[in-house]
Design a protein around this motif. Structure first.
Motif, PDB file in Angstrom:
ATOM      1  N   CYS A   1      -5.937  -2.466   0.154  1.00 55.88           N
ATOM      2  CA  CYS A   1      -5.357  -2.333   1.485  1.00 55.88           C
ATOM      3  C   CYS A   1      -6.485  -2.464   2.508  1.00 55.88           C
ATOM      4  CB  CYS A   1      -4.673  -0.982   1.638  1.00 55.88           C
ATOM      5  SG  CYS A   1      -4.194  -0.652   3.343  1.00 55.88           S
TER       6      CYS A   1
ATOM      7  N   TYR B   1      -6.312  -1.667   5.584  1.00 60.57           N
ATOM      8  CA  TYR B   1      -6.251  -0.610   6.589  1.00 60.57           C
ATOM      9  C   TYR B   1      -6.876   0.687   6.114  1.00 60.57           C
ATOM     10  CZ  TYR B   1      -3.251  -3.438   9.509  1.00 60.57           C
ATOM     11  OH  TYR B   1      -2.777  -4.432  10.322  1.00 60.57           O
ATOM     12  N   CYS B   2      -6.615   1.054   4.849  1.00 60.65           N
ATOM     13  CA  CYS B   2      -7.086   2.367   4.406  1.00 60.65           C
ATOM     14  C   CYS B   2      -7.987   2.314   3.179  1.00 60.65           C
ATOM     15  CB  CYS B   2      -5.909   3.292   4.134  1.00 60.65           C
ATOM     16  SG  CYS B   2      -5.014   2.893   2.626  1.00 60.65           S
TER      17      CYS B   2
ATOM     18  N   CYS C   1       0.856  -1.186   0.000  1.00 54.66           N
ATOM     19  CA  CYS C   1       0.000   0.000   0.000  1.00 54.66           C
ATOM     20  C   CYS C   1       0.891   1.234   0.000  1.00 54.66           C
ATOM     21  CB  CYS C   1      -0.892   0.007   1.234  1.00 54.66           C
ATOM     22  SG  CYS C   1      -1.875   1.510   1.395  1.00 54.66           S
TER      23      CYS C   1
ATOM     24  N   ASN D   1       0.064   4.058   1.345  1.00 55.99           N
ATOM     25  CA  ASN D   1      -0.151   4.837   2.566  1.00 55.99           C
ATOM     26  C   ASN D   1       0.204   4.085   3.840  1.00 55.99           C
ATOM     27  OD1 ASN D   1      -1.464   6.664   0.792  1.00 55.99           O
ATOM     28  ND2 ASN D   1      -3.327   5.445   0.997  1.00 55.99           N
ATOM     29  N   CYS D   2       0.273   2.758   3.736  1.00 52.63           N
ATOM     30  CA  CYS D   2       0.496   1.956   4.933  1.00 52.63           C
ATOM     31  C   CYS D   2       1.602   0.948   4.658  1.00 52.63           C
ATOM     32  CB  CYS D   2      -0.764   1.180   5.327  1.00 52.63           C
ATOM     33  SG  CYS D   2      -2.281   2.133   5.215  1.00 52.63           S
TER      34      CYS D   2
ATOM     35  N   TYR E   1      -7.161   1.706   0.092  1.00 51.98           N
ATOM     36  CA  TYR E   1      -6.463   1.970  -1.167  1.00 51.98           C
ATOM     37  C   TYR E   1      -6.575   0.741  -2.080  1.00 51.98           C
ATOM     38  CZ  TYR E   1      -2.332   2.552  -4.199  1.00 51.98           C
ATOM     39  OH  TYR E   1      -1.488   2.638  -5.263  1.00 51.98           O
TER      40      TYR E   1
HETATM   41 ZN    ZN Z   1      -3.292   1.420   3.156  1.00 51.17          ZN
END
Ligand code: ZN
Ligand code: ADP
Ligand code: ZN
Length: 817
Positions: A551, A553-554, A533, A535-536, A556
């Motif tokens: 992703c 978590y976010c 990802c 961003n993560c 994406y």
């Molecule tokens: Zn992410």
């Protein structure tokens, strides 16, 4: 003489704020009422009065309030006391508790409104493009709100634009406070008084022979009225009589019908007859008697009853007894969305008296539930809800039931307050001198520990209702199976064989695949690179249906790759397996069977989950594959086989609760098997068949599991022997968060010595472009919690005054789960 109020503002301030009021206001205002106040330069908030007094603040001059928003308190004294406790115990601001507790409709906030400036000469050519767009919009619309302007110009940050428009005298602005709650209004009709009398009505009907539709409608009104229906809704009338609004309106215009408006309640129970509760079996009777006995001495009782032992029926009896005393009941559940079966069951017993407090409810529905509970209305005598229902304004709470009390989802993670609903419910109940029943087939280690210690009462119910046997649980050793090449896809021949047998008997099968840490990732066979990802710090997971990499978590997402991003090789393979893969394999293995899947992807949407459950209940699904969701108290009659695809990734999770959780999860999933006369069967596939926990699961030995775990907790200094507080620093700059958290850890260590763990970066240290770093503090029994928190608070205050660390947010999680 001056008068003051302390208020809670719905923002994370450490202290209450004081405002000045006049004498009349001082007489009128009571704790729990809202006032509109200005805070900061321009913001107006609805603040909650905590205290009315006469002590001027020392360090600042108290401002006046804007106006009073309530006629009477909307928050009770008990709630204020609970908020105090939550803020102190979970180390957060009262404003944060207020934000979590109040339905958002009560949290009015000011909103900037933009008007066209009157009498101002604008030369359009002097306006920039974006300025012109707003100017133009204001020719058609008298006011614009910030978000509307953002939409018009297609930008999020519009404040600079507004500033320019103000300077150019195109606009003026004003702060408006608005209330979101609007009671639902329904239009009703009745027959005008002058026609209530028989002869008058006859005459009227004759006079209407030339207007057959109107006559028809009138006949229906008459019929409904004689069925002793008090209110006749226009919408119902139109439906029943098959006419249109026009016809009804013309009758109203002729003053034959009279229209009026009613404020209606959105939260309605619309289902059948109320049933009487079941007669308990002898073991349930005994358990119920024991619980009642416990309640004579203790406030909290733990009911440890195996799956399908009939705990729910015992709850029902306790609820009935509480209602008979005219007291309120709160029934806490881990997740409302996953428990429709249970709610239907309770509605059958309690009908209208049951209010479901649902996170999917609209703002208005929440306000109505709030008001009903506060007024102690009959229709809100029993509230069933997930963790946030502890915030409702109970007035006389007699009983709290915490069903599946071991569930981790009772703990709130983000945002603050990071409260545990079970533990908070116990505090809430104390305020009313009420009783709390915790129920589970696999109690939390903490709860069982408290029960064995005598802090809570303990009642055990070890038999399934109707002499149904506990399922037979067997382990399948994957290592040998693979060696002997007895595995197809992810299925051992043993599991396949059992599935075939069950299907042949026209029985249903549930297969459990844990998702956590085990979703499929894409890996390059040539260089080993796995797409990450942006961003993560996590690998993206593969979603076959959409052919995407996402992703978790976010959110994406990118389209599935055809080439490795690192080396360009086309040799990509998917590693790991999720529910989607199992579903696919099943479809190949059993082409003429119906395969269902239940996970976060398939249960989106308002009724996604219910649809799958209903299909399964109706036998339209033969094999259901799913995640944790399957463990939540579902009751299916025809399931004889439960398969756990792989137990190891649960057991290997790096968390001190991993073993406890594995036991609970597998035992709960296993509990879905064989709920009727035929003994259910459970097969667990694993590489570690000799793992202690799996051995304990197979013989359903909760006590052995408990004893092992409690020993480990003691040895490694974990709850219930030590309390944990986790601090997480967050910032987009790696170095800044690193230094800040290191400073904090050093300061903590100066005081708490070896009880400070870390600081360390978690395995996934970057989420949504924010770096995270953690510190864990362990508080031994006997060390004063209040003192500890006081010291921690002081250190945090010094921390926040250090310039270099500004912008680093510190999240505090007490009793970190
Ligand atoms: Zn992410
Ligand atoms: P638990 O909550 O312990 O898992 P339930 O209350 O769901 O167990 O009971 C399991 C099943 O047995 C349910 O279908 C329930 O209707 C039935 N049952 C439980 N107790 C009784 C009883 N006393 N009489 C008839 N049916 C019962
Ligand atoms: Zn590669």
């Amino acid at each position: 003489m001056s008068y003051f109020i302390d208020v809670i503002l719905p923002i994370p301030l450490q202290k209450s704020f004081t405002y000045q009021i006049n004498k009349e206001e001082a007489v009128f205002l009571q704790p729990g009422m809202r006032v509109a106040v200005q805070f900061g330069k321009t913001k107006v908030y609805a603040a909650l009065v905590e205290r009315v007094h006469r002590e001027a603040p020392v360090v600042y001059e108290a401002k006046d309030i804007e106006h009073i928003l309530d006629e009477e308190p909307i928050v009770t004294a008990e709630q204020l006391a609970l908020w105090d406790w939550i803020a102190a115990y979970y180390m957060c601001a009262k404003g944060e508790v207020m934000r979590a507790a109040l339905p958002s409709a009560f949290l009015l906030e000011s909103e900037t409104i933009v008007h066209k400036k009157e009498n101002s000469e604008i030369i359009e050519t002097t306006l920039k493009d974006d300025e012109f767009l707003v100017f133009e919009a204001l020719q058609y619309q008298s006011v614009l709100r910030i978000h509307e302007i953002a939409k018009i110009v297609g930008k999020k940050t519009v404040l600079p634009l507004i500033k320019r428009l103000l300077e150019k005298e195109v606009i003026t602005v004003e702060e408006e406070i608005y209330e979101q709650y609007k009671p639902k209004i329904v239009r009703c009709v009745s027959i005008h008084e002058q026609y209530q009398e028989e002869t008058a009505l006859q005459e009227l009907l004759t006079s209407l022979t030339r207007a057959p539709k109107q006559k028809e409608v009138l006949m229906h009104v008459f019929m409904l009225q004689s069925k002793s229906q008090k209110e006749i809704r226009v919408s119902d009338l139109i439906k029943i009589s098959g006419t249109s609004t026009v016809v009804v309106n013309s009758l109203i215009a002729k003053e034959i019908l009279v229209a009026y408006e009613l404020q209606s309640d959105r939260i309605q129970y619309n289902g059948g007859e109320v049933a009487t509760s079941k007669k308990l079996n002898e073991f349930q009777e005994k358990a119920l008697a024991e619980i009642k006995h416990v309640f004579e001495e203790k406030d909290v009782c733990l009911l440890h009853g195996v799956t399908s032992s009939g705990k729910t029926e015992i709850y029902v009896k306790l609820i009935e007894a509480t209602l008979a005393q005219n007291k309120q009941v709160l029934y806490l559940l881990p997740e409302i969305a996953l428990t429709t079966q249970l709610i239907v069951r309770l509605q059958a017993y309690f009908g209208e008296r049951l209010t479901v407090y649902h996170s999917k409810y609209s703002v208005n529905e929440r306000v109505e539930a709030w008001n009903n509970v506060k007024a102690n209305k009959e229709k809100a005598q029993i509230v069933i809800g997930a963790r946030s229902s502890i915030f409702l304004p109970f007035t006389d709470l007699g009983l709290v039931i915490v069903d599946e009390e071991h569930e981790g989802s009772f703990k709130q993670y983000d945002p603050a307050p990071r409260y545990h609903a079970r533990d908070t419910a116990i505090v809430l109940s104390k305020l009313f001198r009420g009783k709390v029943l915790l129920g589970s087939a696999t109690p939390a280690i903490e709860s069982y520990f408290n029960a064995r210690n005598g802090k809570y009462g303990l009642v055990e119910l070890m038999r399934r209702h109707g002499n149904v046997l506990m399922p037979e649980i067997n382990l399948v050793d994957l290592k040998t199976k693979y060696k002997r090449k007895e595995v197809t896809g992810h299925f051992s021949d043993t599991l396949l064989q059992s599935i075939r047998e069950a299907l042949k008997e026209e029985e249903q099968v549930i297969l459990f695949q844990n998702r956590r840490g085990y979703s499929p990732v894409v890996e390059c066979n040539t260089c080993g690179h796995a797409p990450q990802c942006t961003n993560c710090d996590v690998s993206l997971t593969y979603h076959e249906r959409k052919n995407q990499l996402r992703c978790h978590y976010c959110g994406y997402a990118i389209a599935m790759l055809h080439k490795c991003m690192a080396c360009g090789s086309t040799e990509l393979s998917t590693k790991g397996f999720g529910t989607e893969q199992i579903e696919k394999e099943l479809k190949e293995l059993f082409p003429d069977k119906n395969i269902g899947r239940m996970d976060q992807d398939t249960t989106r949407g308002k009724h996604g989950y219910e649809k799958i459950i209903t299909k399964f209940e109706n036998g339209d699904i033969d094999i259901l594959v799913g995640t944790q969701m399957l463990s939540k108290g579902l009751d299916f009659r025809n399931v004889t086989l439960v398969g756990v695809m792989n137990a190891d990734n649960l057991l290997n999770f790096p968390d001190f609760r991993a073993h406890e959780r594995s036991y609970q999860l597998i035992q709960q999933v296993a509990g879905r098997a064989g709920r009727t006369q035929k003994r259910g069967k459970v097969l667990i596939q694993t590489y570690n068949p000799y793992h202690q926990i799996l051995q304990q699961v197979t013989v359903n030995d909760y006590l052995a599991m408990f004893k092992d775990q409690i020993e480990e907790r003691k040895q490694y200094k974990y709850p219930p022997f030590y309390r944990l507080i986790k601090f997480t620093g967050k910032h987009k700059d790696y170095n800044r968060v690193d230094e800040a958290v290191n400073w904090l850890a050093t300061s903590f260590r100066n005081v708490f010595k070896q009880h400070v763990l870390g600081p360390e970066f978690p395995p996934v240290s970057r989420i949504r472009n924010q770096y995270h770093k953690n510190i864990l503090i362990k508080i031994p029994q006997g060390q004063s919690l209040d003192k500890t928190k006081e010291v921690l608070g002081k250190i945090l205050t010094s921390f926040s005054s250090i310039k270099e660390f500004s912008g680093v947010r510190i999240l505090i999680n007490v009793d970190n789960y």
